[in-house]
Design a protein around this motif. Sequence first.
Motif: not given
Length: 249
Positions: A56-60, A63, A75, A85-86
């Motif tokens: 998952i990119g940092s610009d997502t 969540l 973030s 990170r999900r």
Amino acid sequence: MATVTGERSRPVRGRPPRRGSHGPLTLPLAVFAAIVLLAFVYIGYVLWPRWPGPPIGSDTPPLPITVAGVTFNVSPAAIRVPVQRRPGAHERVDLAFVWPSLEPPDPNAKPPAPAPGTTPTPAQTFERIFVTIAAAGDTLDPAERVVTIYPRYSAAEAEPGPGDLTTLAFREGTPYQGEDLIYDALAPGFLVRCTRNGAGPTPGTCLYERRVDAADLVVRFPRDWLGDWRMVAGKIDRLIASLRPVPGP
């Protein structure tokens, strides 16, 4: 005299067992073996390593995650542990934010180099504020701990602290030795537990705890920031509010 000799007696043979006959325990043993096999198959399925999903990119966008049934919007760039990170349910989430902007850290940014001939101060070294969200479980509420636990181990008298705060030291030989309770005696609401500067290899660190429903939030920051504790308290409130979903109309 004639001797009468009879026929030699022959042993009586029983009927040979039929092929394919089963004992009374055959069926239960077969069922038990099948259950054991299914159990091993299930355990192997659960524990078998799976191919990781795409990173998952940092610009997502933030969540939606849940901890102890409490929803937070986080973030991905603020999540310190990659496997966390999900979206979905978590036992614990570890976060970091840039101080004082409270923005998620840039993974490609490098720490600023100190000016020639100078040594970075603790405030310059610690440019992050850290947040841990975990299930509260059976632990006491932080507010209850102040009333029932801390008085057993603290000193009898408090002393003036930084920025008009009050400092109450923990006694030596207690589970909290080397730490202080620092709080606002005039308007209760801000209370932190801090290690002391010079008591270890790192500068003093403060813990601010807050319970949100069934989740506990622990915020960590340098003790030296308490000189402007009102600004720190305001930013902590702002940070915690930003992690909670906006209520609907």
